[in-house]
Design an enzyme around this catalytic site. Structure first.
Site, short mmCIF file in Angstrom:
data_model
loop_
_atom_site.label_atom_id
_atom_site.label_comp_id
_atom_site.label_asym_id
_atom_site.label_seq_id
_atom_site.Cartn_x
_atom_site.Cartn_y
_atom_site.Cartn_z
N HIS A 1 -1.76 10.09 12.98
CA HIS A 1 -0.58 9.25 13.19
C HIS A 1 0.02 9.23 14.43
O HIS A 1 -0.33 10.63 15.00
CB HIS A 1 0.52 9.74 12.26
N PHE B 1 1.02 -1.05 -0.06
CA PHE B 1 0.07 0.15 -0.01
C PHE B 1 0.94 1.36 -0.04
O PHE B 1 0.25 2.34 0.21
CB PHE B 1 -0.91 0.04 1.36
N ASN C 1 -6.98 7.09 8.26
CA ASN C 1 -7.44 6.90 9.59
C ASN C 1 -7.11 7.92 10.46
O ASN C 1 -6.69 7.61 11.74
CB ASN C 1 -6.63 5.52 10.01
N ARG D 1 -0.77 6.18 21.43
CA ARG D 1 -1.30 5.22 20.60
C ARG D 1 -2.29 4.56 21.13
O ARG D 1 -3.35 4.15 20.55
CB ARG D 1 -0.02 3.77 20.68
N GLU E 1 10.80 11.60 13.55
CA GLU E 1 9.79 12.21 13.00
C GLU E 1 9.59 13.65 13.40
O GLU E 1 9.26 14.57 12.55
CB GLU E 1 8.24 11.48 13.24
N THR F 1 -5.02 0.55 14.31
CA THR F 1 -4.65 1.12 12.77
C THR F 1 -5.84 1.11 11.99
O THR F 1 -6.25 2.03 11.29
CB THR F 1 -3.63 0.42 11.98
N ARG G 1 -9.40 7.19 16.40
CA ARG G 1 -9.86 6.81 15.20
C ARG G 1 -11.05 6.18 15.17
O ARG G 1 -11.52 6.27 13.89
CB ARG G 1 -8.46 5.52 14.85
P1 GDP Z 1 -0.05 2.82 12.27
O1 GDP Z 1 1.36 2.84 13.04
O2 GDP Z 1 -1.18 2.36 13.27
O3 GDP Z 1 -0.36 4.19 11.60
O4 GDP Z 1 0.03 1.77 11.20
P2 GDP Z 1 1.28 1.29 10.08
O5 GDP Z 1 2.58 1.73 10.56
O6 GDP Z 1 1.15 -0.16 9.93
O7 GDP Z 1 0.87 1.87 8.91
C1 GDP Z 1 1.13 3.19 8.37
C2 GDP Z 1 0.04 3.65 7.93
O8 GDP Z 1 -0.17 3.39 6.56
C3 GDP Z 1 -1.40 3.79 8.49
O9 GDP Z 1 -1.66 4.58 9.64
C4 GDP Z 1 -2.37 3.87 7.47
O10 GDP Z 1 -2.54 5.29 6.74
C5 GDP Z 1 -1.71 3.18 6.25
N1 GDP Z 1 -2.08 1.81 5.94
C6 GDP Z 1 -2.01 0.74 6.72
N2 GDP Z 1 -2.32 -0.41 6.43
C7 GDP Z 1 -2.89 -0.14 5.30
C8 GDP Z 1 -3.76 -0.81 4.00
O11 GDP Z 1 -3.98 -2.05 4.00
N3 GDP Z 1 -3.82 -0.03 2.99
C9 GDP Z 1 -3.73 1.30 2.70
N4 GDP Z 1 -3.96 1.81 1.64
N5 GDP Z 1 -2.94 2.01 3.65
C10 GDP Z 1 -2.61 1.11 4.84
#
Ligand code: GDP
Length: 138
Positions: free
Chosen positions: A116, A58, A113, A86, A127, A92, A103
């Protein structure tokens, strides 16, 4: 125990007018703002910020989304900041986020979502440094 974390209010949430409500929930949950910025990432900047996800399927969608509109970037302070934030934002995927989390209340999907939150002290520092100079944090 960390006392600082980094957050962004993402383009879906700013475009829907949720910025004030999300900042209000963050402050009422005990976080104080150490730095704050209203800005918009270029695709190259979004790609750099999320470089850790380069191999994920993604990644392209994530870069397009995060550069699609204005965001709020902020450094927040509170005891146990990374873990507590968090918890405040929730899972997520908003469908799996607990009731009352940011969220759950404001996100649309796993991709869009709303917010961040850094996942470690080290990433919170990296960051925060990505967005803010020493002159912009208090
Ligand atoms: P976070 O730490 O909860 O933000 O989650 P991650 O580090 O796993 O992912 C980073 C960001 O990527 C997420 O907050 C979402 O905006 C995006 N994301 C995560 N999973 C997906 C997915 O399956 N599809 C898409 N399009 N975006 C995703």
């Amino acid at each position: 125990m960390s006392n600082r974390t980094f957050t962004m209010i993402k383009p879906d949430a700013t475009s829907k007018g949720y910025t004030g409500a999300i900042l209000d929930q963050i402050i009422k949950s005990g976080f104080s703002i150490k730095a704050l910025k209203w800005t918009k990432l270029t695709p190259a900047q979004a790609g750099e910020f999320y470089a850790v996800h380069k191999e994920r399927p993604f990644y392209g969608e994530l870069v397009d989304y995060m550069s699609s509109g204005p965001i709020i970037a902020a450094i927040l302070e509170k005891d146990n900041a990374v873990a507590d934030f968090r918890k405040l934002i929730g899972a997520t995927n908003p469908a799996q986020a607990e009731e009352g989390t940011i969220r759950k209340k404001f996100a649309t999907s796993i991709a869009e979502n709303a917010v961040h939150g850094s996942d470690s002290d080290e990433n919170a520092m990296i960051e925060g440094d990505f967005f803010f100079s020493k002159l912009e944090r208090f």
